[in-house]
Design an enzyme around this catalytic site. Structure first.
Site, PDB file in Angstrom:
ATOM      1  N   ASP A  13       0.821  -1.223   0.000  1.00 41.48           N
ATOM      2  CA  ASP A  13       0.000   0.000   0.000  1.00 41.48           C
ATOM      3  C   ASP A  13       0.848   1.265   0.000  1.00 41.48           C
ATOM      4  OD1 ASP A  13      -2.508  -1.514   0.306  1.00 41.48           O
ATOM      5  OD2 ASP A  13      -1.792  -1.890   2.334  1.00 41.48           O
ATOM      6  N   HIS A  41      -3.994  -1.815  -6.379  1.00 46.77           N
ATOM      7  CA  HIS A  41      -3.219  -0.646  -6.759  1.00 46.77           C
ATOM      8  C   HIS A  41      -4.200   0.435  -7.202  1.00 46.77           C
ATOM      9  CE1 HIS A  41       0.705  -3.109  -7.640  1.00 46.77           C
ATOM     10  NE2 HIS A  41       0.358  -3.066  -6.370  1.00 46.77           N
TER      11      HIS A  41
END
Length: 424
Positions: A13, A41
């Site tokens: 992340d 993503h």
């Protein structure tokens, strides 16, 4: 020709998707080389905001070919829905710009269910799985009990192999978890329903990539998750089930004889973590909630609130070393603008001994963070587009981190939009 890997330095992340979307204009091919749909993503561009779970983040560039390599595990149902969602948004996805390795592994519904059944069995000792079937399918892969994407092109062959696999798999489902077994008819119908739609994209990805290299084309390798979730070198057992490090990129892409020329590591300006496991710099209560809300820290794949805390330089330096990073993108700098003083973890205190080295996982529960505080800049920097226009305190923060992790920071991001970034 130049090959580059974009990888996460921490727990995932970090903002890899936005970096892939940004730099793909310099590349001809983007390859996802490991993982499945257990992470997302996030990309924001002229088409809108998207959370990609399987499709490579170069899919928005019209002249870029996107590849899912042999190291990826693919849930056909999820991938097809992801393709449909992007097509509805006006993104063209054809066999010319999207290819699936015939050696990629398929995730079946029983993998998802086994993931959930095992987490339920573990109760308060659970690993924090996304329950997308990733650990079960990688486990099956190494037991040679999975279906490869190329088998979708040979349905009768696939059906025979699936029959043998299900006979074996149902022994665990029924006798260990006391759950309902799966029928061959249902599983074959499922894989053909979604797999047949993906068949036009399946090819010998290794041959395609070797040809691309021979033609002097530039290849970008896209990783999922971060170094600290790597199966071999991460916070085991609270890791992913694949290798997220750059060294694995040519293997997972399908061109093991190739090399990675550059490694762009992505680091968030503070620490976040989704899932269970040791997280030394974790904040709690109001302090954590302020940072979480400021950064919108909720998992792209699960929606779970991310665990948050100050930048962990000990873990970040270790991630830089694992990835062999040659350049760093520091993301979400703008989120720290509300802080008067910005803490960074410089050492761990383990049983009274200070260390700058990331320890073996068994020691992480005993590690306590040692902080240094840097001045905050207390103003909105999200509109800044030149590094020299940042407040001095913000530049000091970047340069302090650069020295501490031992790798140049070439990009500084102050927002999720494609242009909200500075190149140093």
């Amino acid at each position: 020709m130049s090959n580059c890997a974009i990888v996460g330095i921490n727990w995932g992340d970090e903002g890899k998707g936005r970096m892939v979307d940004l730099v793909t204009e310099q590349y001809d091919v983007v390859v996802r080389y490991q993982g499945g749909n257990n992470a997302g993503h996030t990309v924001i561009n002229e088409y809108g905001k998207f959370a990609l779970h399987l499709l490579p983040s170069g899919i928005f560039r019209k002249d870029v070919v996107n590849v899912l390599g042999n190291g990826v595990v693919i849930d056909c149902e999820h991938l097809w829905k992801e393709i449909e969602d992007l097509q509805k948004a006006g993104i063209e996805i054809t066999p010319e710009n999207f290819k699936i390795s015939d050696r990629a592994t398929l995730v079946f519904p029983y993998h998802r269910d086994l993931d959930a059944l095992e987490e339920a069995r573990l109760k308060d000792r659970a690993y924090g799985s996304t329950k997308r079937g990733i650990a079960p399918v990688y486990s099956d892969k190494y037991q040679k009990k999975t279906i490869q994407a190329g088998e979708l092109l040979y349905p009768e062959y696939l059906k025979g192999r699936l029959a043998g696999i299900l006979e074996w798999k149902n022994l665990t489902i029924e006798n260990v978890y006391h759950a309902k077994p799966y029928s061959l008819e249902d599983m074959f119908a499922w894989v053909m329903e979604y797999g047949s739609r993906l068949a036009p994209f399946i090819c010998d990805a290794g041959a395609f990539l070797r040809q691309a290299e021979a033609q002097g084309k530039n290849i970008l390798f896209e990783a999922q998750l971060g170094a600290l979730r790597d199966l071999d070198f991460g916070i085991y057992p609270y890791t992913s089930s694949s290798n997220s490090i750059a060294a694995y990129a040519p293997v997972g892409a399908g061109i093991p004889g190739s090399r990675v020329d550059e490694v762009l590591g992505v680091v968030k300006a503070y620490s976040t973590c989704v899932g269970e496991g040791p997280f030394t710099c974790e904040w709690f209560g109001e302090e954590a909630e302020k940072l979480r809300e400021a950064g919108g820290e909720y998992g792209a794949a699960t929606g779970r609130p991310r665990r948050v805390g100050p930048l962990d330089l000990v873990a970040t330096r270790y991630g830089v070393q694992l990835q062999g990073a040659t350049n760093i993108a520091l993301t979400k700098m703008d989120i720290l603008s509300y802080l008067d003083k910005i803490p960074v973890c410089t050492h761990y205190d383990i049983d009274g001994t200070l260390t700058e080295s990331f320890p073996f996982p068994a020691l992480l529960d005993r590690a306590k963070p040692v902080y240094e505080y840097l001045p905050g800049w207390k103003c909105d920097i999200s509109g800044v587009r030149k590094y020299e226009d940042l407040p001095q305190a913000a530049r000091d923060y970047v340069e302090y981190v650069e020295r501490a992790i031992g790798c140049r920071i070439g990009y500084v991001s102050v927002g999720a939009e494609r242009d909200a970034i500075m190149t140093r």
